[in-house]
Enzyme design. Structure first.
Site, PDB file in Angstrom:
ATOM      1  N   SER A  86       0.801  -1.232   0.000  1.00  0.00           N
ATOM      2  CA  SER A  86       0.000   0.000   0.000  1.00  0.00           C
ATOM      3  C   SER A  86       0.829   1.274   0.000  1.00  0.00           C
ATOM      4  O   SER A  86       0.330   2.341  -0.330  1.00  0.00           O
ATOM      5  CB  SER A  86      -0.908   0.027   1.229  1.00  0.00           C
ATOM      6  OG  SER A  86      -1.726  -1.100   1.218  1.00  0.00           O
ATOM      7  N   HIS A 130     -14.604   0.466   4.682  1.00  0.00           N
ATOM      8  CA  HIS A 130     -14.291   1.726   5.314  1.00  0.00           C
ATOM      9  C   HIS A 130     -15.423   2.739   5.230  1.00  0.00           C
ATOM     10  O   HIS A 130     -15.338   3.822   5.797  1.00  0.00           O
ATOM     11  CB  HIS A 130     -13.038   2.345   4.669  1.00  0.00           C
ATOM     12  CG  HIS A 130     -11.789   1.599   5.002  1.00  0.00           C
ATOM     13  ND1 HIS A 130     -11.254   0.631   4.158  1.00  0.00           N
ATOM     14  CD2 HIS A 130     -10.960   1.643   6.074  1.00  0.00           C
ATOM     15  CE1 HIS A 130     -10.148   0.144   4.701  1.00  0.00           C
ATOM     16  NE2 HIS A 130      -9.947   0.738   5.877  1.00  0.00           N
ATOM     17  N   CYS A 174      -7.210   2.427   2.226  1.00  0.00           N
ATOM     18  CA  CYS A 174      -8.344   1.684   1.686  1.00  0.00           C
ATOM     19  C   CYS A 174      -8.030   1.192   0.277  1.00  0.00           C
ATOM     20  O   CYS A 174      -7.718   1.972  -0.623  1.00  0.00           O
ATOM     21  CB  CYS A 174      -9.582   2.595   1.652  1.00  0.00           C
ATOM     22  SG  CYS A 174     -10.987   1.796   0.875  1.00  0.00           S
TER      23      CYS A 174
END
Lengths: 603, 416
Positions: free
Chosen positions: A320, A363, A376
């Site tokens: 991420s 989320h 996310c």
């Protein structure tokens, strides 16, 4: 008185005279050839005969940290050498010597052949001889013509920090390298920098060998020094100063403990690396002299690959942490603006395939800032659907992914930034689809980066576009000029992003660490502005690799930190706390001040 | 019968002919050169001068000079009359070491009387020359007859074999080669000399097909050109061929230790240090001397003891190193003039015995010079032959001076 007359003929006398003249002519011709024609050759041999040239090995330059603390020093050891020409009876000599050294005759012969530099030059047969053996040899000196010992410097590592992947190590120069022009002047048995700065700064660190000239007799006994040839003293190599902060390195090594992975602490503005760790590693002491083959084999064949520098050679999925690239690409190319929202329900459906967010229950609705802060996935799946993969790849390359950082350590990997061309090549045109894009945007799939590329990326984020050349060499003391010489590095600047994009990214990264929903709250340091992004890279070998990239800003100075824990779990729980400790340490020790004092940092 | 010359009318002869004066000058020059080289070689030895080799050599030379003077005054007839007796005496002498027992080094070259050691094989050189010369100058033989050559060949063959067993390859070679110039000078037919040599060449060449082939071609050619009786040629050819074919077969039938025993015979003085060490060091010494040498006491090869046997067999290398090409040319010229003086005086001498003795002496000296120097410059294997008048060694120096005495004695007679 005598009964017979001398009846010898004139011809027979002449034949004898001719024979005499012919043989004398042969002798004179040969003497002329030896003494006049080959004179210089034989003078050379006679000189070599009587003169023992004893090489005086030069010390390598001492390696210091940025503050002058010694990291790699020199110590002396006794080595045994053999001058093949002076050995009368190899049988006897090798047997006696072998008894003392615990070697067989064949082993000695093999070592001599291995280190052969000619029959008049000493060839190394044993190293780091203890005093007892030395005394024995001295007692049997007369039985061992051609055997001599020498005091030679080797590396020693007095420090608590091991730093093996920065220092590298010395090994005997290979037969192949000896032939190449680069190693002109090197001799078999010489130690050369093989890895790390020892290799990178070989020319600076290496001293100049000196020579002593001794007059010896046929038994190899020294009968005096030479009047006509003066001793040439060895010139030690230049002292090297690294960008490494010794104390920080020791601290970083202690908190990394037995975890596997990599840590880079770097000055964002200059690329000076304050600390570099690649684990598992090895003790540099193994390489202080010539490494035992068995030890070497063990190191090389170790499945944990301790010789492998994960910082520069290791390629990983960034996870991420790479979402920042997509976010910046989208903002800068007008794909979406930061207010564009997506509702995350924990998964994303693409055809029959389901792509999950890390948070199963989702989320909820998020804008870009929240998506970064919460890391996310679904938000970025939606984002990348709206974007051309090549735009994303171009932005990754802007930050130097896919190419070497040119760090001053040998053997760096390029990594891979997949684009249309790459994917077409790998999967065939039409053989890949949107699914690949979804993987890439969250830093998975075919994307591969090295930790040092991540450090450069982080520094660029901290400095709003300075693309530095990471380096561990700071300066060296040039003995001839009697002055310090700074190593120059290249700094490119990234002009592709607007001020608002930078502002947005830094603001988001700040909240990653400091917002109550941030994934890197464990990197928080009270009183210090810490920015960051976590990454959790799935991999087929076990638990995900934990990433954290982050930086601090203190006025105009900035420190970038990359932490990678192999199979550590999530970035937030495994990598971010390590970074937090390092930030705190830097803050408390006021490393910023130090960077300034070494004079290389400005904005 | 008077033995010494001055007791009779012969004392009126002119003792100092031109030849003799030249001979004395040459010998003096050579001895001085040798002493100088020995002085240099023993420069750094911490002994009084007369205990060093140079001092001892000086004493030997003085003794030799005295002996030469005595020989000079002995009537020449005495040598002729006692030649065979002396020869037998010499054979007994060279056999004595075998009876008395081996020296610590396992050789039988030396006879020791108290602290005094001598090498009988050196004196034997004189006796062989005298005996062969006497035989070849007997009135009742015809040298052109092959049968007349058998005795002289045996005269040289017997001591040669004994000395080979001592073992001393170099010296035994001298005995064997020595007979050929004497036969040649006495007028033996070249074909006969060739016949004597042929079996030896057959054996030596037999180990390699090509050398043997060349030798056989040469043999046939010589046999054809000699125009000898056909049966003689055929017998000789068959004899040599069978010898050549039999040699390798016989050799292979020997047990390895027997082969080794023969091989070591030819290898006695060879290099104990391996890889031609002695010759290499000698060549380095001579080669590094250059044109004018390194100067007295400056030879590094000599003084750092890289040069082996530098007092005896390799004294020439000391001269080469310290006096260079100029120095060795000086020595070579002295030897060359000496050999020429002996050759020409021998040619002019009226009686055959005297002439043959001079040729025998000349050949012996010449062989020593050539073999020794060839060895020091790597043209021949190390055989251990000393250099006349220069090399250190009592027996050999005294033998050389006996030669000088004989030469002076013989040349004192006015040549015809």
């Amino acid at each position: 008185m005598f009964r017979s007359q001398n009846t010898v003929s004139f011809e027979r006398r002449n034949i004898l005279i001719l024979i005499v003249i012919a043989l004398f002519a042969v002798l004179i011709g040969r003497l002329y050839y030896i003494q006049i024609v080959q004179y210089s050759r034989f003078v050379g041999i006679a000189e070599a005969n009587r003169i023992r040239i004893v090489p005086l090995e030069a010390q390598r330059g001492i390696i210091h940290d940025r503050n002058g603390q010694i990291i790699a020093d020199n110590k002396s050891q006794y080595n045994i050498n053999i001058i093949p020409f002076e050995v009368r009876s190899s049988e006897k000599t090798y047997n006696i010597l072998g008894d003392f050294l615990g070697l067989t005759k064949n082993q000695i012969q093999r070592r001599i052949n291995h280190n052969w530099r000619g029959q008049f030059s000493p060839a190394r047969v044993a190293e780091d001889i203890n005093f007892k053996i030395l005394t024995n040899l001295e007692e049997h000196k007369l039985d061992l013509p051609g055997v001599l010992y020498s005091l030679e410097p080797i590396r020693s590592f007095p420090s608590r920090a091991s730093l093996p992947h920065v220092l590298g190590y010395l090994r005997e120069v290979s037969k192949k390298d000896l032939k190449s022009k680069k190693y002109f002047g090197y001799r078999a048995g010489d130690l050369i920098g093989w890895k790390g700065v020892e290799r990178e700064y070989e020319k600076i660190l290496r001293g100049k060998r000196g020579y002593d000239y001794l007059q010896v007799d046929v038994h190899g006994r020294e009968v005096g020094s030479l009047q006509d040839k003066e001793k040439i003293l060895p010139i030690p190599g230049n002292d090297l100063y690294l960008t490494i902060d010794f104390d920080l390195q020791v601290y970083a090594e202690s908190i990394m403990g037995s975890k596997r992975g990599a840590i880079i602490v770097m000055d964002s503005n200059s690329g000076e690396i304050l600390s570099l760790i690649s684990k598992p590693d090895y003790s540099p002491n193994l390489f202080s002299g010539i490494i035992e083959p068995s030890v070497w084999d063990k190191l090389r064949d170790n499945p944990d690959q301790p010789l492998y520098n994960r910082v520069t050679q290791g390629t990983y999925s960034p996870g991420s942490a790479f979402k920042i690239v997509a976010a910046m690409a989208a903002l800068e190319n007008g794909v979406v603006d930061s207010n564009w929202t997506v509702r995350c329900r924990g998964k994303y459906r693409l055809g029959r395939r389901v792509f999950k967010c890390w948070r199963e229950r989702g989320h909820g609705r998020m804008n870009m800032h929240d998506a970064i802060t919460n890391s996310c996935n679904v938000y970025f799946y939606n984002l990348i659907r709206k974007m051309d993969i090549d735009i994303w790849a171009d932005n990754a390359r802007i930050f130097g992914f896919g190419s070497k950082t040119n760090i001053d350590l040998p053997e760096e990997s390029n990594g891979i930034v997949p684009d249309t061309e790459f994917l077409d090549r790998k999967y065939g045109v039409g053989g890949w689809a949107e699914g690949n894009k979804l993987n890439l945007v969250i830093g998975q799939g075919d994307l591969l980066v090295t930790p040092i590329q991540m450090a450069r990326f982080t520094a660029a984020l901290a400095t709003r576009g300075k693309l530095v050349q990471p380096h561990v060499g700071l300066r060296y003391f040039n003995k001839e000029l009697n002055n310090f010489i700074l190593f120059s590095t290249e700094i490119d600047s990234i002009e592709d992003y607007s001020e608002s994009t930078w502002n947005f990214i830094q603001y988001s990264m700040f909240d990653v660490v400091n917002h109550r929903n941030g994934t890197a709250r464990s990197a928080r340091v009270k009183g210090l502005k810490v920015y960051g992004k976590t990454g959790t890279a799935q991999n087929p070998h076990g638990d995900p690799h934990a990433w954290f990239i982050g930086f601090t800003k203190d006025r105009n100075r900035s420190i970038a930190i990359v932490v990678l824990v192999e199979h550590g779990g999530s970035g937030g729980s495994a990598a971010a706390p390590i970074a937090g400790k390092l930030f705190r340490y830097c803050y408390e020790k006021n490393i910023n001040q130090m960077i300034v004092s070494s004079g290389n940092s400005e904005i | 019968m008077e033995i010494l010359r001055f007791s009779g009318t012969r004392s009126l002869l002119k003792p100092f002919s031109n030849t003799n004066i030249l001979m004395i000058i040459l010998v003096t020059a050579l001895c001085c050169t040798g002493l100088l080289a020995l002085y240099s070689a023993s420069l750094h030895i911490d002994l009084p001068l007369f205990k060093r080799v140079v001092g001892k050599q000086f004493i030997w030379i003085m003794m030799g000079g005295t002996l030469a003077t005595i020989v000079f005054f002995i009537q020449r007839k005495v040598f002729f009359d006692t030649a065979y007796f002396l020869y037998l005496f010499g054979i007994v002498l060279i056999l004595l070491p075998f009876i008395l027992g081996k020296s610590p080094t396992g050789t039988c070259r030396w006879i020791s009387i108290g602290t005094f050691h001598f090498q009988p094989s050196e004196f034997m050189k004189v006796f062989v020359i005298l005996a062969i010369s006497k035989y070849l100058s007997s009135a009742d033989i015809s040298v052109s007859d092959f049968r007349a050559l058998i005795v002289p060949v045996l005269f040289s063959l017997v001591p040669m074999l004994i000395i080979l067993k001592q073992p001393d390859l170099g010296t035994s070679m001298i005995f064997f080669i020595l007979v050929f110039p004497l036969l040649f000078w006495a007028g033996a037919r070249l074909f006969h000399i060739f016949v004597i040599l042929s079996p030896i060449i057959s054996i030596l060449t037999a180990f390699n097909f090509y050398t043997f082939f060349i030798w056989v071609v040469l043999l046939i050619l010589v046999l054809y050109l000699s125009k000898e009786k056909l049966w003689v040629s055929i017998v000789l050819l068959i004899f040599n061929l069978s010898l050549g074919f039999a040699t390798p077969v016989l050799w292979n039938k020997l047990r390895p230790y027997q082969q080794n025993r023969i091989l070591t015979l030819f290898n006695v003085n060879a290099d104990s240090l391996g890889a031609g060490y002695q010759i290499i060091q000698s060549k380095i010494a001579i080669g590094s001397g250059g044109l004018f040498g390194k100067g007295l006491g400056q030879g590094t090869q000599t003084h750092l003891k890289f040069l082996p046997e530098q007092h005896s067999d390799f004294i020439f290398s000391v001269i080469g190193e310290e006096y260079g090409f100029a120095g060795v040319m000086f020595v070579l010229i002295l030897f060359f003039v000496m050999i020429m003086v002996l050759l020409t005086s021998s040619y002019r001498l009226r009686d055959r015995f005297s002439s043959l003795v001079i040729i025998g002496i000349g050949s012996t000296l010449f062989l020593h010079v050539v073999i020794n120097i060839a060895m020091t410059i790597g043209l021949m294997p190390v055989t251990g032959l000393p250099l006349p008048f220069l090399s250190y060694g009592g027996s050999f120096i005294i033998t050389c001076f006996i030669f000088v005495g004989l030469v002076l004695n013989i040349n004192a007679e006015k040549p015809g």
